[in-house]
Design a protein around this motif. Structure first.
Motif, PDB file in Angstrom:
ATOM      1  N   ARG A  18       0.838  -1.205   0.000  1.00  0.00           N
ATOM      2  CA  ARG A  18       0.000   0.000   0.000  1.00  0.00           C
ATOM      3  C   ARG A  18       0.873   1.254   0.000  1.00  0.00           C
ATOM      4  O   ARG A  18       0.594   2.222  -0.714  1.00  0.00           O
ATOM      5  CB  ARG A  18      -0.931   0.014   1.218  1.00  0.00           C
ATOM      6  CG  ARG A  18      -2.086  -0.959   1.148  1.00  0.00           C
ATOM      7  CD  ARG A  18      -3.196  -0.564   2.105  1.00  0.00           C
ATOM      8  NE  ARG A  18      -2.706  -0.303   3.447  1.00  0.00           N
ATOM      9  CZ  ARG A  18      -2.527  -1.228   4.394  1.00  0.00           C
ATOM     10  NH1 ARG A  18      -2.823  -2.495   4.119  1.00  0.00           N
ATOM     11  NH2 ARG A  18      -2.091  -0.906   5.592  1.00  0.00           N
ATOM     12  N   PHE A  29      -7.577   1.395  -3.532  1.00  0.00           N
ATOM     13  CA  PHE A  29      -7.568   0.039  -2.997  1.00  0.00           C
ATOM     14  C   PHE A  29      -8.998  -0.449  -2.797  1.00  0.00           C
ATOM     15  O   PHE A  29      -9.757   0.131  -2.019  1.00  0.00           O
ATOM     16  CB  PHE A  29      -6.767  -0.022  -1.695  1.00  0.00           C
ATOM     17  CG  PHE A  29      -5.307   0.290  -1.893  1.00  0.00           C
ATOM     18  CD1 PHE A  29      -4.455  -0.657  -2.450  1.00  0.00           C
ATOM     19  CD2 PHE A  29      -4.790   1.529  -1.572  1.00  0.00           C
ATOM     20  CE1 PHE A  29      -3.123  -0.371  -2.675  1.00  0.00           C
ATOM     21  CE2 PHE A  29      -3.462   1.826  -1.784  1.00  0.00           C
ATOM     22  CZ  PHE A  29      -2.626   0.877  -2.337  1.00  0.00           C
ATOM     23  N   GLU A  32      -8.360  -5.631   0.846  1.00  0.00           N
ATOM     24  CA  GLU A  32      -7.206  -6.492   1.069  1.00  0.00           C
ATOM     25  C   GLU A  32      -7.672  -7.719   1.827  1.00  0.00           C
ATOM     26  O   GLU A  32      -8.703  -7.700   2.503  1.00  0.00           O
ATOM     27  CB  GLU A  32      -6.088  -5.777   1.818  1.00  0.00           C
ATOM     28  CG  GLU A  32      -6.436  -5.282   3.201  1.00  0.00           C
ATOM     29  CD  GLU A  32      -5.248  -4.573   3.843  1.00  0.00           C
ATOM     30  OE1 GLU A  32      -4.746  -5.083   4.867  1.00  0.00           O
ATOM     31  OE2 GLU A  32      -4.820  -3.520   3.323  1.00  0.00           O
ATOM     32  N   THR A  48     -13.103  -4.881  -8.833  1.00  0.00           N
ATOM     33  CA  THR A  48     -11.640  -4.923  -8.771  1.00  0.00           C
ATOM     34  C   THR A  48     -11.064  -5.070 -10.175  1.00  0.00           C
ATOM     35  O   THR A  48     -11.565  -5.860 -10.976  1.00  0.00           O
ATOM     36  CB  THR A  48     -11.169  -6.111  -7.899  1.00  0.00           C
ATOM     37  OG1 THR A  48     -11.797  -6.043  -6.616  1.00  0.00           O
ATOM     38  CG2 THR A  48      -9.660  -6.086  -7.712  1.00  0.00           C
TER      39      THR A  48
END
Length: 211
Positions: A18, A29, A32, A48
């Protein structure tokens, strides 16, 4: 914006990636994850574009995630980020559907370049992976036996090498015990070994699983 997900079982590694990507203003982002199961759940819940995927995950392995992602998310690009050097499994991962392979000790510039390459629909080959591929194509080297396995064979192989039983593997992959046993017999023949213990030794020797 380019939506990126990071899948690695070490929090410090995820944080490091990151930080490496924080200055890219067109990156965001999506999520995760620390396990294969979390990764697949995240893909279902979040749009994504590029998945940064480690291979050594608890539960479902990175190979399992790669295969499932390929089946369920047509537009997703998968960049494998592994602690294993290219010689051990880069070509195998490319053959099994990864859009690129990069070692975790890469530079920030290499990581950003690889992400942008796969996001454009192209394959990312590091200089070392490209060299390995060229040497194989020209006959200078031959692929290791595990690099010639299908994605399903590789899945079963890695699970057997980690000590999972035939019945457990069948349940996880939604296949019958008989089918998994057939895969096991085929793997023993293709890899030139005689037992599950030798499968595990082979996997360790080639850096496909961790001790």
């Amino acid at each position: 914006m380019l939506r990126i997900a990071i899948v690695d079982d070490h929090q410090i590694v995820r944080a490091g990636f990151r930080e490496m990507l924080a200055d890219e203003l067109d990156f965001e982002f999506a999520f995760e994850a620390a396990t294969g199961e979390e990764a697949l759940a995240g893909l279902r819940a979040h749009e994504t574009d590029v998945l940064l995927l480690d291979l050594s995950l608890p539960g479902q392995s990175g190979v399992d995630v790669l295969r499932a992602a390929r089946q369920r998310h047509d537009r997703l690009r998968v960049l494998v980020l592994s602690g294993f050097p290219e010689e051990r499994c880069a070509l195998s991962m490319i053959r099994n559907g990864a859009d690129g392979y990069l070692c975790k000790d890469c530079t920030r510039e290499e990581l950003v370049g690889a992400i942008r390459t796969v996001a454009q629909g192209r394959r990312y080959l590091s200089p070392r992976t490209a060299e390995l591929l060229a040497r194989e194509l020209t006959g200078e080297t031959s692929a290791a036996p595990h690099e010639k396995l299908s994605d399903r064979e590789l899945q079963v192989f890695l699970r057997l090498a980690r000590g999972e039983s035939v019945s457990d593997i069948g349940g996880a992959l939604h296949l019958s015990v008989k089918t998994i046993s057939t895969y096991r017999s085929r793997l023993l023949e293709k890899l030139g070994v005689a037992s599950n213990a030798e499968l595990a030794t082979y996997a360790l020797r080639h850096g496909l699983i961790l001790e």
